[in-house]
Design a protein around this motif. Structure first.
Motif, PDB file in Angstrom:
ATOM      1  N   ARG A 128      -1.687   1.207  -5.429  1.00 67.31           N
ATOM      2  CA  ARG A 128      -1.580  -0.131  -4.833  1.00 67.31           C
ATOM      3  C   ARG A 128      -2.737  -0.401  -3.861  1.00 67.31           C
ATOM      4  O   ARG A 128      -3.150  -1.546  -3.688  1.00 67.31           O
ATOM      5  CB  ARG A 128      -0.230  -0.285  -4.115  1.00 67.31           C
ATOM      6  CG  ARG A 128       0.938  -0.406  -5.102  1.00 67.31           C
ATOM      7  CD  ARG A 128       2.144  -1.079  -4.475  1.00 67.31           C
ATOM      8  NE  ARG A 128       2.788  -0.221  -3.484  1.00 67.31           N
ATOM      9  CZ  ARG A 128       3.835  -0.600  -2.732  1.00 67.31           C
ATOM     10  NH1 ARG A 128       4.336  -1.822  -2.863  1.00 67.31           N
ATOM     11  NH2 ARG A 128       4.381   0.228  -1.869  1.00 67.31           N
TER      12      ARG A 128
ATOM     13  N   LEU B  63       3.827  -3.917   4.946  1.00 70.81           N
ATOM     14  CA  LEU B  63       3.467  -4.185   3.557  1.00 70.81           C
ATOM     15  C   LEU B  63       4.451  -5.165   2.917  1.00 70.81           C
ATOM     16  O   LEU B  63       4.050  -6.066   2.165  1.00 70.81           O
ATOM     17  CB  LEU B  63       3.452  -2.869   2.771  1.00 70.81           C
ATOM     18  CG  LEU B  63       2.955  -2.934   1.328  1.00 70.81           C
ATOM     19  CD1 LEU B  63       1.513  -3.419   1.276  1.00 70.81           C
ATOM     20  CD2 LEU B  63       3.080  -1.555   0.665  1.00 70.81           C
TER      21      LEU B  63
ATOM     22  N   ALA C 282      -5.170  -3.638  -4.181  1.00 74.36           N
ATOM     23  CA  ALA C 282      -5.456  -4.538  -3.065  1.00 74.36           C
ATOM     24  C   ALA C 282      -6.962  -4.711  -2.888  1.00 74.36           C
ATOM     25  O   ALA C 282      -7.451  -5.825  -2.616  1.00 74.36           O
ATOM     26  CB  ALA C 282      -4.826  -3.999  -1.782  1.00 74.36           C
TER      27      ALA C 282
ATOM     28  N   CYS D 188      -2.169  -0.689   4.767  1.00 73.14           N
ATOM     29  CA  CYS D 188      -0.819  -0.116   4.698  1.00 73.14           C
ATOM     30  C   CYS D 188      -0.711   0.899   3.556  1.00 73.14           C
ATOM     31  O   CYS D 188      -0.182   2.013   3.737  1.00 73.14           O
ATOM     32  CB  CYS D 188       0.217  -1.218   4.500  1.00 73.14           C
ATOM     33  SG  CYS D 188       0.452  -2.299   5.925  1.00 73.14           S
ATOM     34  N   CYS D 189      -1.215   0.521   2.386  1.00 69.19           N
ATOM     35  CA  CYS D 189      -1.142   1.421   1.228  1.00 69.19           C
ATOM     36  C   CYS D 189      -1.965   2.681   1.471  1.00 69.19           C
ATOM     37  O   CYS D 189      -1.559   3.790   1.072  1.00 69.19           O
ATOM     38  CB  CYS D 189      -1.634   0.703  -0.030  1.00 69.19           C
ATOM     39  SG  CYS D 189      -0.559  -0.641  -0.574  1.00 69.19           S
TER      40      CYS D 189
ATOM     41  N   SER E  88      -2.585  -5.268   3.499  1.00 67.26           N
ATOM     42  CA  SER E  88      -1.907  -4.514   2.437  1.00 67.26           C
ATOM     43  C   SER E  88      -2.702  -3.265   2.076  1.00 67.26           C
ATOM     44  O   SER E  88      -2.132  -2.173   1.873  1.00 67.26           O
ATOM     45  CB  SER E  88      -1.729  -5.403   1.198  1.00 67.26           C
ATOM     46  OG  SER E  88      -0.920  -6.514   1.467  1.00 67.26           O
TER      47      SER E  88
ATOM     48  N   CYS F 201       3.561  -8.658   4.112  1.00 61.21           N
ATOM     49  CA  CYS F 201       2.337  -9.135   3.454  1.00 61.21           C
ATOM     50  C   CYS F 201       2.658  -9.646   2.048  1.00 61.21           C
ATOM     51  O   CYS F 201       2.167 -10.707   1.629  1.00 61.21           O
ATOM     52  CB  CYS F 201       1.301  -8.025   3.379  1.00 61.21           C
ATOM     53  SG  CYS F 201       0.555  -7.594   4.961  1.00 61.21           S
ATOM     54  N   LYS F 202       3.478  -8.884   1.341  1.00 59.53           N
ATOM     55  CA  LYS F 202       3.860  -9.287  -0.011  1.00 59.53           C
ATOM     56  C   LYS F 202       4.663 -10.584   0.025  1.00 59.53           C
ATOM     57  O   LYS F 202       4.491 -11.473  -0.813  1.00 59.53           O
ATOM     58  CB  LYS F 202       4.674  -8.169  -0.663  1.00 59.53           C
ATOM     59  CG  LYS F 202       5.068  -8.456  -2.105  1.00 59.53           C
ATOM     60  CD  LYS F 202       5.850  -7.284  -2.691  1.00 59.53           C
ATOM     61  CE  LYS F 202       6.266  -7.581  -4.131  1.00 59.53           C
ATOM     62  NZ  LYS F 202       7.054  -6.452  -4.713  1.00 59.53           N
TER      63      LYS F 202
END
Length: 688
Positions: free
Chosen positions: A606, A506, A610, A597-598, A594, A509-510
């Motif tokens: 989050r 994550l 996304a 992952c969240c 993302s 990705c950010k």
């Protein structure tokens, strides 16, 4: 101002205009050609049985809208020679074919089998035809077998087109031509070697180099002969490429202008003659070769640019009037013989004469390129822009944009340690920023591929945690160098997700999200970065510095997966066979990863953010569902993960209706069936 002065002023503007919109500067053309050379050289190391040569406009360094992406593929195990040559002992393991005179126009030959080793290519073997107590190779059988082979083994739809296997499955047509190499120069073209050249082009050193490289033969016969099935055309593609690379920049721009003109008049040719292929770009290339050879180099200047174009057009009209277009290497071969005669010849002559009378206004016809060159040149604001010189920073920006675009073409699908060593060897001897960046990128991408091919699979079969951990750690370290190049970080983020390190994935990705939003599909033809990215570049790189520092910060590319890739399990259904491939633009992929992952971390806030972001991205002009069907599929997977089956079905349906690149492997409709089945089973369980 006199007419002569005005023509020279407009020619200088035209020169600048062509540089900025079509050809690029001389430095940019050199970058493209060098990148293509490095790509071909390194890619051919992967091939044991064949080697490829990029031909067509792109191979020559010209990237216009719909430029040809043609490749000539030569069989390393076949050699063509003349019967009077002895067969060297080192060729004992190769198939030897003799060139024999064919009963047709000069420039075509028959290929007689002279020697066959214990092992012979099956498709070549199946093309042998007995004829007059000898065995010859049928060009028709060989070509059609390769078309069938490509259809069966690539997943694309190929068709026979002249000597080529042509597919339209990509965003542009591409041709693959199978060929055999002939190390000697053909007798039919000896006149080209020895003829008198009053103006010194091509130079003797280049002539000698071209002759030493020989030629190729390609599988197509003379359509003007009664039986072309055993005939093969002599191809001078590599010689033509060398000649074009020797052009001055003005000559190269005239070449681009001729191609532009041909594109613009195609519609008129179709309406007037009924055949928009009666003139082809090869005729114009031939015209230019003759024009340069028979004129002083002093003629080819910026201020004469339109006159140079006009000179070539005048030659073409004279040839159409005579009904004879002499092949540049074999002048007795009339390229017009098949099509330019009778009523068609008269109509074509009338069309070209009409354009000739228009002078500068002939650059205002057609609508393939809009606005036309003439419309832009008459625009006072554009004239003012053209009069402003490009700054050093702008020149470096344009060169970096082109370099990034060529770095995207690095695809190390099959790799070995030998290839990595070769790339590193080229890196150690690099003489330019481009060579250094390109070879480093190729080496790191190859190392990444090697990690996926040889290391990551060990993780899936490891019997104990210690072995599994050692395997994964090695895989990660081998992937890090390539992850330093812009959006390639997303592949390492995928690795961390697959190994359960969702927080690290994550974070990556950010980190790459802003850069991923800058991706553009048409950078090479548009020659511009995303406007926001360009503004950021100008701010951060006011002093150019080294390319290796600048390029990673502007490099964006889609993520591609095949069935041997380290890939998210959610996308595995699309990789149904060895030919399947997925292209995912970087921004939707980063958002999708993302989301996953969240969701795995239980961070619903989050995760929902996304999902909302992905909903917006699907309408993005550059990276949305109109360009990549997979974006709709990603949205469907998100909805399915949340148990929102109705929205999942709708997203999959939108994906299934798309016919973007690689849609042949779109399994969205099958995904809908799976969702319906799950819904049915769920309802059955509820009833139970």
């Amino acid at each position: 101002m006199t007419d002569c002065q005005e023509n020279e002023r407009m020619s200088v503007l035209l020169s600048t205009y062509l540089e900025r919109k079509f050809t690029g500067t001389k430095e940019e053309v050199d970058i493209l050609r060098r990148a293509l050379f490095l790509q071909g050289h390194l890619s051919n190391l992967d091939q044991n049985s064949v080697y490829g040569i990029l031909c067509g406009s792109l191979g020559e360094g010209l990237c216009l809208k719909s430029s040809d992406a043609d490749e000539m593929v030569s069989d390393r195990h076949v050699v063509v020679m003349y019967p009077n040559q002895s067969i060297p002992s080192h060729l004992a393991n190769k198939t030897i074919l003799y060139m024999r005179q064919a009963d047709c126009r000069p420039g075509y030959v028959n290929l007689q089998l002279a020697h066959i080793p214990d092992e012979c290519n099956r498709l070549l073997f199946n093309s042998f035809v007995p004829h007059q107590n000898s065995t010859f190779v049928s060009s028709d059988i060989y070509r059609e077998q390769w078309v069938s082979y490509m259809n069966q083994h690539t997943g694309w739809k190929y068709e026979s087109n002249g000597p080529s296997c042509t597919t339209s499955s990509h965003s542009q047509d591409s041709d693959s031509v199978r060929s055999f190499v002939c190390d000697c120069w053909p007798n039919e073209a000896n006149e080209w070697v020895t003829r008198t050249r009053l103006y010194g082009w091509p130079q003797q050193a280049l002539i000698d180099k071209i002759v030493d490289r020989g030629c190729h033969v390609v599988p197509v016969g003379d359509k003007c002969s009664e039986d072309p099935s055993l005939q093969w055309r002599i191809s001078f593609a590599t010689a033509e490429k060398s000649l074009i690379h020797s052009f001055s920049h003005i000559q190269f721009m005239v070449y681009a202008l001729l191609k532009y003109f041909l594109k613009q008049i195609k519609e008129t040719l179709k309406e007037t003659i009924g055949d928009d292929d009666i003139l082809c770009s090869y005729f114009l290339k031939t015209t230019l070769f003759h024009a340069i050879e028979n004129s002083s180099q002093m003629f080819w200047q910026d201020k004469h640019l339109f006159y140079c174009f006009w000179f070539c057009l005048n030659i073409l009209i004279a040839w159409v009037r005579a009904g004879f277009c002499p092949n540049y290497f074999i002048p007795t071969n009339n390229l017009f013989k098949r099509k330019v005669h009778g009523p068609s010849q008269k109509k074509l002559l009338d069309v070209l004469n009409n354009f000739y009378q228009m002078k500068w206004m002939c650059l205002s016809v057609g609508n393939f390129f809009k606005p036309t060159v003439w419309e832009d040149l008459c625009n006072t604001s554009i004239q003012a822009q053209l009069a402003c010189p490009v700054t050093v920073q702008e020149a470096v920006l344009h060169q970096d944009t082109l370099t990034v675009c060529n770095l995207r073409s690095v695809v190390a699908r099959i790799t070995t340690r030998r290839i990595i060593r070769k790339a590193l060897q080229l890196l150690s001897t690099a003489q330019s920023d481009l060579d250094e960046v390109y070879t480093y990128h190729y080496a790191t991408m190859s190392l990444q591929r090697l990690a996926i091919q040889q290391v990551y699979p060990d993780h899936t079969v490891a019997t104990d945690n210690k072995t599994r951990y050692r395997s994964l750690r090695k895989c990660k370290h081998w992937m890090i160098p390539s992850a330093l190049m812009g959006t390639e970080l997303l592949r390492l983020a995928t690795f961390h997700f697959l190994t359960g390190n969702y927080s690290k994935s994550l974070e990556m990705c950010k980190q790459v999200m802003e850069l991923a939003s800058y991706y553009r599909t048409d950078t090479l033809t548009n020659k511009r970065l995303h406007p926001d990215q360009e503004a950021k570049y100008r701010l951060e790189h006011q002093q150019p510095g080294h390319a290796s520092d600048r390029l990673p910060k502007i490099y964006t590319n889609f993520i591609s997966f095949d069935n041997k890739d380290l890939c998210l399990p959610h996308l595995r259904p699309e990789l149904m066979d060895e030919f399947s491939c997925i292209l995912v633009p970087p921004l939707p992929y980063a958002v999708f990863l993302s989301f996953l992952c969240c969701n795995a971390l239980g961070d619903t806030r989050r995760r929902d953010a996304a999902l909302h972001h992905l909903l917006e991205v699907q309408y993005d002009e550059e990276q949305g569902g109109d360009q990549f069907y997979i974006v709709h599929t990603l949205l469907g997977i998100c909805y399915q993960t949340l148990g929102d089956n109705h929205r999942a079905i709708r997203a999959y349906w939108e994906s299934g209706q798309s016919e973007t690149d690689f849609y042949e492997w779109n399994l969205a409709i099958e995904r809908i069936a799976v969702v319906y089945l799950c819904m049915y089973v769920s309802k059955g369980s509820d009833r139970g």
